[in-house]
Every structure is written in C-alpha cells, then in structure tokens.
Design an enzyme around this catalytic site. Structure first.
Site, mmCIF file in Angstrom:
data_model
loop_
_atom_site.group_PDB
_atom_site.id
_atom_site.type_symbol
_atom_site.label_atom_id
_atom_site.label_comp_id
_atom_site.label_asym_id
_atom_site.label_seq_id
_atom_site.Cartn_x
_atom_site.Cartn_y
_atom_site.Cartn_z
ATOM 1 N N ARG A 17 -50.107 -5.849 -24.093
ATOM 2 C CA ARG A 17 -48.720 -5.413 -23.992
ATOM 3 C C ARG A 17 -48.655 -4.041 -23.321
ATOM 4 O O ARG A 17 -49.612 -3.275 -23.323
ATOM 5 C CB ARG A 17 -48.071 -5.344 -25.378
ATOM 6 N N PHE A 64 -32.956 0.299 -33.635
ATOM 7 C CA PHE A 64 -34.067 1.179 -33.274
ATOM 8 C C PHE A 64 -33.807 1.891 -31.947
ATOM 9 O O PHE A 64 -33.721 3.124 -31.884
ATOM 10 C CB PHE A 64 -35.319 0.300 -33.248
ATOM 11 N N ASP A 88 -18.780 -7.658 -34.671
ATOM 12 C CA ASP A 88 -19.793 -8.644 -34.315
ATOM 13 C C ASP A 88 -19.535 -9.064 -32.878
ATOM 14 O O ASP A 88 -18.389 -9.396 -32.528
ATOM 15 C CB ASP A 88 -19.688 -9.851 -35.259
ATOM 16 N N TYR A 143 -36.103 -17.380 -28.538
ATOM 17 C CA TYR A 143 -35.611 -16.011 -28.314
ATOM 18 C C TYR A 143 -35.575 -15.677 -26.831
ATOM 19 O O TYR A 143 -34.547 -15.225 -26.304
ATOM 20 C CB TYR A 143 -36.491 -15.008 -29.053
#
Length: 345
Positions: free
Chosen positions: A231, A31, A79, A167
């Site tokens: 946010r 994105f 990768d 994360y």
C-alpha cells in the site's frame, strides 16, 4: 508556454485565502473530514459540517469546535441519502467537499446494497444540489481501491478501474456520477482519489490503528490478514492539504487527481515498522478470519501523483516513520476507543 520557454503544466490558483467563505464538508465527523474541517477553520473559512444524525448528540472529532466563540463550524445533522436535507445544506455554499460515504471493505460483502444507497445515490444528491445552487467547486472523494490490483505501476489516473469488492464498485459508480454532472451540466467538479490515508482519529477498521491498538493493549501477537499486499500510505494532514490544493486548481475541473506518496510498503513490513514505533515486542501472525476472498484482495497499490504535483502544487510532507510515530502516540493516548481483541469489520 511560460516566459522562460518551458511548457505550462497547470493552472493552479495560488489563492489559499478561505476567509469567510462558506464551505460544506460532508462526512465532517470522520477521520479525514474532521482534519479537513480543522484546516479550513485555521484558514478563516466558515464550515457547514454535515454529520450523520445521532439522537444522543455526541459530536466526536468536531467537539472542540463547539467552544469557538466565533462559531466558525455550524453542525448540520443529516444523511446524504436525503435529497431535501442535502439541498438545504448546499444552499449558500461557495465550495463543497463531499467525503460522506459508507466505508470498509469487509462490511460491503455483507451489505452491498447499503453501499450503493449511500455512496452512489448520496453522490447524485450532492451533485444535483451543487448544480442547482451554482457552487464554485465540488470536490468529490474517491479511493485508490477503485483501481484494484495494479496492472501497471505507478498507478496513474488513466489506470483501468476494477471493482474487486462491492465497496470499490460503489465508489466507481459514485465517481462516474460526479463526473457525469461535469460532462452533462458543466458542474465544476474534481474527483480526488486518495491512496491509503492514515493518522490520528482513524477508526479500528483500518490496518494501522488495528495493529497499534493490539500493540498498545499489550498483545504479544499482532493478528492480521494477508501480509503480502503493498500500500501507499499518506499522512492525514497531507491528504487534507491535497483537498484544498485541488479545490483551488482550475486545471483539475472535470478531472481525477491522485493523492499518494509514490512509495509502497507491504503489510508485513508495515507491521514491523509499527512494532518499532510503539516500542513494544510482538510477532506477526496471520489470522484466517481477517483474510479477504482471494479474488477481492487488492495486491498492490502505488500512486502516480504527478498530476497533483504539477497541476495543484501539492506534495506529501510527512515521512512514513514520522507519521507512524505520531499515530502510535495518538492510539496509545486513546486506547479506550478501541477493542483490540475483536476484529472490527
């Protein structure tokens, strides 16, 4: 001290000419990555796009560059966990923008080890290759999630780091790895810390396309997790411009720089803005399946962007309502990409 007697606040390099520079963008199909590639190409750069290998060869958001007769975008399948492939990709590059990461908070609960391998080890491989090949600048991508729930607002770069999900823990580890290469080896690295970026091309795992996909599929109920968290949303082209601004700012070497608007909105109020932007009618419903564990939910994110403004001359330009309108139109035109009735982890 400036000639007018005021304090000198930064050393931004105003040269925004990327003509014929070879630039590596990892995570280039993503994105933000694909938007950054578009900006770099528009400014004359030659982009080496490191994309995750797919045997069926689909190029996603970069497909439109394949028809460029000048061949300004070179596709490199690979990768970031593969140190040898990363080394080859970095060789000969002037600047490296490292955006490749395993993202998405919910999936990190299910597979935390995968996040360490991609986000921490991948960043180590990038930093080591940049050191070996003497790149002019490495711009490493962080996330506002590393701050956790705000202890003080607005959140400056000095705010404590709080790993409230696997994360965010992996991104804290990645940030520290990148910065350690500056302190230990004088690698010219800057850590860019975007707050919540949104806009066209964002996947269904993020809240704004999740809401819009439901609306444009005709849902009369918008199903969400907690509505109370706030946010700080930044439109994707503003975030990408921030990457370029920081890359040419000498003051930012060895530092962390926030990219956010300095304005916040609750998820509930955001949903109502999106309903208006879509022209639909719907009510907002809390879906228990979408709630995060209570100790992992980040309740408030609001950026202090004064470093980006003072050091790099960056400021967001797209107001929230305008950005939501543009994003709504894109989701409506690309509704086939989404599965609105399924929760995307």
């Amino acid at each position: 001290m400036n000639t007018d007697g005021t304090a000198h606040t930064g050393t931004a390099n105003t040269d925004d000419d990327w003509t014929d520079r070879t630039v590596l963008v990892t995570g280039a199909e993503g994105f933000i990555g694909s938007t950054l590639v578009d900006l770099l190409v528009a400014r004359g750069a030659r982009v080496r796009a490191l994309v995750h290998y797919k045997p069926y060869g689909e190029k996603g958001h970069l497909a439109h560059h394949l028809a460029d007769p000048d061949g300004r975008v070179e596709m490199w399948a690979g990768d970031v966990r593969d140190a040898g492939r990363v080394n080859d990709a970095v060789a000969g590059c002037d600047t490296v923008f490292h955006l490749a990461a395993l993202i998405g908070i919910p999936y990190s609960y299910a597979s935390p080890g995968a996040y360490v391998q991609t986000n921490v080890t991948g960043t180590q491989n990038i930093a080591e290759a940049c050191r070996r090949h003497g790149v002019r600048r490495l711009v490493h991508t962080s996330t506002s999630e590393v701050y956790g729930t705000a202890l003080t607002v607005p959140i400056s770069e000095e705010h404590p780091l709080q790993p409230q999900s696997p994360y965010s823990a992996s991104k804290i580890g990645a940030d520290m790895t990148a910065l350690s290469f500056h302190h230990a080896f004088e690698l010219p690295v800057t850590v860019v810390r975007p707050f919540n970026t949104y806009g066209p091309r964002q996947s269904a795992r993020a809240v704004i396309p999740t809401i819009l996909a439901q609306l444009h599929a005709g849902a009369r109920e918008v199903r969400l997790g907690s509505l109370a968290p706030t946010r700080d949303f930044t439109y994707v082209t503003d975030t990408a411009e921030g990457f370029l601004a920081v890359a040419r700012c000498e003051r930012a070497v060895g530092e962390v720089v926030n990219l956010g608007t300095g304005e916040e909105i609750s998820i509930g109020d955001l949903a109502r803005e999106l309903i208006a932007a879509s022209g639909r009618e719907a009510e907002v419903v809390v879906d228990p399946a979408r709630l995060r564990p209570s100790g992992s939910e980040v309740q408030r994110l609001l950026s202090d962007n004064s470093r980006a403004r003072a050091w790099a001359g960056w400021q967001p330009r797209v107001p929230l309502r305008e950005g939501l309108r543009r994003t709504s139109e894109w989701v409506a035109d690309n509704i086939a990409l989404f599965a609105p009735d399924r929760y995307q982890v």
